[in-house]
Write a protein that holds these residues in place. Structure first.
Motif, PDB file in Angstrom:
ATOM      1  N   UNK A  84       0.794  -1.004   0.003  1.00 21.37           N
ATOM      2  CA  UNK A  84       0.077  -0.133   0.195  1.00 21.37           C
ATOM      3  C   UNK A  84       0.894   1.300   0.046  1.00 21.37           C
ATOM      4  N   UNK A  85       0.122   2.196  -0.197  1.00 25.09           N
ATOM      5  CA  UNK A  85       1.237   3.458  -0.138  1.00 25.09           C
ATOM      6  C   UNK A  85       0.937   4.172   1.142  1.00 25.09           C
ATOM      7  N   UNK A  86       1.083   3.314   2.213  1.00 26.66           N
ATOM      8  CA  UNK A  86       0.919   3.808   3.556  1.00 26.66           C
ATOM      9  C   UNK A  86       1.990   4.708   3.851  1.00 26.66           C
ATOM     10  N   UNK A  87       1.816   5.601   5.085  1.00 23.57           N
ATOM     11  CA  UNK A  87       2.903   6.529   5.376  1.00 23.57           C
ATOM     12  C   UNK A  87       4.137   5.829   5.704  1.00 23.57           C
ATOM     13  N   UNK A  88       4.190   4.649   6.257  1.00 28.10           N
ATOM     14  CA  UNK A  88       5.232   4.056   6.919  1.00 28.10           C
ATOM     15  C   UNK A  88       5.951   3.643   5.512  1.00 28.10           C
ATOM     16  N   UNK A  89       5.456   2.917   4.486  1.00 25.37           N
ATOM     17  CA  UNK A  89       6.179   2.709   3.422  1.00 25.37           C
ATOM     18  C   UNK A  89       6.676   3.812   2.591  1.00 25.37           C
ATOM     19  N   UNK A  90       5.851   4.663   2.548  1.00 28.84           N
ATOM     20  CA  UNK A  90       6.564   5.971   2.053  1.00 28.84           C
ATOM     21  C   UNK A  90       7.844   6.499   2.378  1.00 28.84           C
ATOM     22  N   UNK A  91       7.727   6.583   3.772  1.00 26.56           N
ATOM     23  CA  UNK A  91       9.092   7.338   4.788  1.00 26.56           C
ATOM     24  C   UNK A  91      10.053   6.200   4.358  1.00 26.56           C
ATOM     25  N   UNK A  92       9.946   4.830   4.540  1.00 22.52           N
ATOM     26  CA  UNK A  92      10.852   3.774   4.290  1.00 22.52           C
ATOM     27  C   UNK A  92      11.479   4.035   2.776  1.00 22.52           C
TER      28      UNK A  92
ATOM     29  N   UNK B 232      -1.708  12.641   4.467  1.00 21.68           N
ATOM     30  CA  UNK B 232      -1.958  11.875   5.700  1.00 21.68           C
ATOM     31  C   UNK B 232      -2.554  12.488   6.899  1.00 21.68           C
ATOM     32  N   UNK B 233      -2.614  13.915   6.631  1.00 16.58           N
ATOM     33  CA  UNK B 233      -2.864  14.439   8.060  1.00 16.58           C
ATOM     34  C   UNK B 233      -4.286  14.223   8.826  1.00 16.58           C
ATOM     35  N   UNK B 234      -5.124  13.762   8.009  1.00 14.83           N
ATOM     36  CA  UNK B 234      -6.617  13.239   8.587  1.00 14.83           C
ATOM     37  C   UNK B 234      -6.145  11.812   9.528  1.00 14.83           C
ATOM     38  N   UNK B 235      -5.143  10.875   8.981  1.00 15.33           N
ATOM     39  CA  UNK B 235      -4.807   9.760   9.563  1.00 15.33           C
ATOM     40  C   UNK B 235      -4.363  10.109  11.051  1.00 15.33           C
TER      41      UNK B 235
END
Length: 184
Positions: free
Chosen positions: A83-91, A131-134
């Motif tokens: 997924x393009x979740x925040x953790x994946x994007x940051x990693x 991602x601010x809503x999350x």
């Protein structure tokens, strides 16, 4: 940009990168870049007005790929099926910063590190906006976005200064744990 211009621009980027491995950004002259790239002065200035503009273009090239919405399979990592979740994007971002560590360390070693961090924070703010809503921080985006971008930039600096072999996944997790602690 035609193929010849692109090739010249890449030669200048590569020469600049090699120079950054040997010297700090502040101590590199345009003449040294020109000599290393084996291009004429007018050719350099046809592409970049200043050394700072070259730095910005190099950052833009790195960041454009890293902050692209679709994550692709690459030699050192593969987030294409995730997924393009925040953790994946940051990693994903951290892997690319680590791959460019020699160049980035050279840039960060002097006053122009602020310029690099400014560019990084601009891209980070745009990414975090998704991602601010999350986060449910209950603060305005005008506060949250610079905070998230600034704290992640500091995380990158910490990681580079420690020169540890810590995996990008671990660094991203540390950062997200801190954000989660601040949410409580």
């Amino acid at each position: 940009m035609d193929r010849r211009q692109q090739k010249t621009k890449q030669a200048i980027f590569q020469a600049f990168g090699r120079m950054l491995e040997k010297k700090s950004y502040h101590n590199i002259t345009v003449q040294e870049i020109i000599d290393e790239a084996n291009v004429g002065r007018s050719t350099f200035y046809a592409h970049f007005e200043t050394k700072d503009e070259l730095l910005k273009a190099m950052c833009t090239e790195i960041f454009h790929h890293v902050f692209h919405e679709q994550l692709l399979k690459e030699e050192t990592h593969d987030f294409s099926q995730k997924s393009t979740g925040l953790k994946d994007r940051l990693t994903h971002l951290l892997y690319h910063l680590k791959e460019n560590q020699k160049n980035i360390s050279g840039i960060l070693s002097c006053g122009s590190g602020d310029l690099f961090l400014q560019y990084l924070k601009e891209y980070l703010e745009e990414m975090f906006r998704e991602y601010t809503d999350a986060f449910s921080l209950h603060v305005p985006d005008s506060f949250a976005l610079p905070f998230l971008a600034g704290s992640f930039s500091e995380t990158v600096l910490w990681w580079f200064q420690k020169e540890e072999t810590m995996l990008p996944e671990t660094v991203a997790e540390y950062y997200l744990n801190m954000v989660n602690l601040l949410e409580k």
